[in-house]
Scaffold this active site. Structure first.
Site, PDB file in Angstrom:
ATOM      1  N   CYS A 152      22.263   2.247  49.968  1.00 38.56           N
ATOM      2  CA  CYS A 152      23.015   1.667  51.173  1.00 38.56           C
ATOM      3  C   CYS A 152      21.905   0.891  52.116  1.00 38.56           C
ATOM      4  O   CYS A 152      22.118  -0.440  52.587  1.00 38.56           O
ATOM      5  CB  CYS A 152      23.913   2.704  51.943  1.00 38.56           C
ATOM      6  SG  CYS A 152      25.288   3.073  50.991  1.00 38.56           S
ATOM      7  N   VAL A 156      22.128  -3.016  53.291  1.00 40.26           N
ATOM      8  CA  VAL A 156      22.820  -3.371  54.487  1.00 40.26           C
ATOM      9  C   VAL A 156      21.790  -4.405  55.341  1.00 40.26           C
ATOM     10  O   VAL A 156      22.216  -5.361  55.980  1.00 40.26           O
ATOM     11  CB  VAL A 156      22.983  -2.027  55.525  1.00 40.26           C
ATOM     12  CG1 VAL A 156      23.238  -2.420  56.786  1.00 40.26           C
ATOM     13  CG2 VAL A 156      24.442  -1.351  54.937  1.00 40.26           C
TER      14      VAL A 156
END
Length: 522
Positions: A152, A156
């Site tokens: 993640c 991101v």
């Protein structure tokens, strides 16, 4: 306090007076619990139809998910290639999670590294982490390939793997020729099966996209087998056995069977078996490519058809009787190889087993959850057995899964009451088994919470869990079993019918009152 001559496991250790006193004190001083009667009242409410309606209106929260994240699948895919080290661009905690997840399922050490992104990388980007990470991992672990995926954090902030890997090679952290296929695998979309598909497409793209000159489908006389996210090691073995008995030449593309089941003979194998780079490079020359789990291999199918020019046959996962028949007949049609007597006899034995057990399985109702192809395959086999799938839940399913399932279900008289739940989690499943009780659940170890909750309400409400799928943490060696082919159907059938008989024994255990089903003679 443990005594060296009498070491106890957690049970019955925590049942001793000293531990009971400690736990009671902890609850009294720190937990700030509601009164027991309020807890009991709330528990009963969560088993009601009213609560189920509220539960199914939930949108922004997942409770007890029936899926894992993309990079977990990418790691498994990478482990299937010869002397390949899975490399995750992201935080150390994520990789610790992936490794322990597989450790607990396969009971094997799992090779996987991270470049340990922390707060500074989240602000400034993780390129420096990747430079040192790739260089150190290659020097320490001496792989012949590193397959890079992301977590993640990297996704991101928008880290570009293609650019970072290219820069690492330009600046001398890796040799230019060192294979480093990659895939972007954001955890906040898709699931572990999506990550497997993305990583596999990344690997075959790396080795074949710009190397198609002179490639000709059918020129090597093989067929390619792509397993998808597969955690039953027996399934690799049974597919290989069936193809070998037919005399079919094949390439298994991503084969972690050996590295996830190494012998205890005094030699540690960080790398064992796996698909070689040469096999991947040669794969476009195969006659065609068979996808064992087609619902999860969307990106792979698109690439193989467009770039390798393979006409991929439309097949379902080879689970149960009919779909194994179809799979073998298609292989025979493609290769010209006849189905041998050994497999015909094996099929006959399965039919005999189905006949033997039919009386016990007919009409039994099941709640099922798992990955898209698994839930389709197990539901199809339940219907073949005359059993009734009641609730079928696929957290990582979608419209394609729902459409395929509905088409399959409409052809069976045993599916009249079957309901499908896509994008739902195991807290939804909990409501379902309380409000419309099946006889059994079929799913992974996380169904243990549901079984214990149903038992807590009272023995008549208990729904036993039959452990199939991934992950299986609280039982040993099931990952070595087989669910595909006739052999896999025999294992599933044996497991199902013996669960029924075990439940029967449990319900007829009281001497002189309910003990009518001994099923024994002298």
């Amino acid at each position: 306090m443990q005594i060296v001559d009498d070491i106890k496991p957690c049970y019955p250790l925590f049942g001793e007076d000293a531990y009971k006193a400690t736990l009671a004190r902890k609850r009294e001083e720190f937990e700030e619990c509601h009164p027991e009667d309020k807890i009991a009242e709330t528990f009963l409410w969560t088993t009601s139809e009213e609560y189920k309606e509220l539960n199914f209106k939930r949108e922004a929260l997942t409770v007890n998910p029936g899926k894992a994240c993309q990079p977990l699948g990418a790691v498994l895919c990478a482990l299937g290639f010869e002397k390949t080290l899975p490399y995750v661009h992201g935080s150390q905690g994520c990789v610790a999670y992936f490794r322990t997840y597989f450790n607990r399922h396969f009971k094997e050490p799992i090779a996987c590294v991270s470049d340990s992104m922390t707060e500074d990388a989240a602000v400034f980007g993780g390129q420096k982490n990747m430079f040192s990470g790739l260089e150190n991992a290659r020097a320490l672990y001496k792989p012949e390939m590193m397959a890079v995926s992301t977590t993640c954090m990297a996704e991101v902030i928008g880290d570009d793997l293609n650019a970072f890997i290219g820069n690492a090679k330009k600046e001398g952290h890796l040799p230019q020729e060192f294979p480093t296929p990659f895939a972007h695998t954001p955890s906040f979309v898709g699931s572990h099966v999506t990550g497997w598909d993305n990583m596999f497409e990344g690997i075959i793209r790396y080795f074949t996209l710009n190397e198609m000159t002179g490639k000709q489908p059918g020129s090597n006389g093989k067929i390619n087998i792509v397993p998808g996210f597969e955690t039953y090691l027996g399934n690799f073995r049974v597919i290989k056995r069936m193809l070998t008995e037919m005399g079919v030449n094949y390439s298994f593309l991503s084969d972690p069977e050996e590295v996830l089941d190494t012998p205890a003979d005094g030699t540690y194998r960080m790398y064992a078996g796996g698909t070689s780079q040469a096999e991947v490079k040669d794969a476009p020359n195969s006659t065609t490519t068979l996808l064992l789990q087609p619902l999860q291999l969307v990106k792979t199918k698109k690439y193989v058809e467009a770039t390798w020019q393979h006409d991929i046959p439309k097949l379902d996962i080879p689970m149960g009787l009919e779909w194994t028949d179809q799979w073998l007949m298609k292989v025979s049609e493609i290769t010209g190889k006849p189905i041998p007597d050994s497999l015909t006899k094996e099929r006959g034995r399965l039919v005999d087993m189905m006949t033997d057990s039919h009386a016990w399985l007919h009409g039994k109702r099941y709640a099922v959850w798992g990955d898209p192809d698994f839930t389709m395959g197990i539901t199809q086999f339940l219907l073949e057995l005359g059993a009734e799938p009641l609730h079928v839940l696929c957290h990582n399913g979608g419209k394609r899964w729902e459409k395929a399932m509905k088409k399959m279900l409409e052809n069976s008289p045993y599916a009249q009451n079957t309901r499908l739940y896509s994008k739902h989690d195991l807290w939804h499943m909990r409501s379902l088994v309380f409000t419309e009780k099946p006889d059994f659940m079929i799913g992974n170890s996380y169904g243990k919470f549901i079984q214990r909750d149903t038992r807590h309400k009272g023995k008549p409400f208990e729904v036993p869990l039959i452990r199939m799928g991934f992950p299986i943490f609280d039982r040993h060696h099931l990952h070595r079993m087989t669910t595909l082919g006739y052999e896999g159907a025999m294992y599933i059938l044996t497991t199902l019918v013996n669960a029924v008989l075990e439940r029967l024994d449990d319900e007829t255990m009281v001497m002189g009152k309910t003990d009518y089903n001994y099923d024994l003679i002298r």
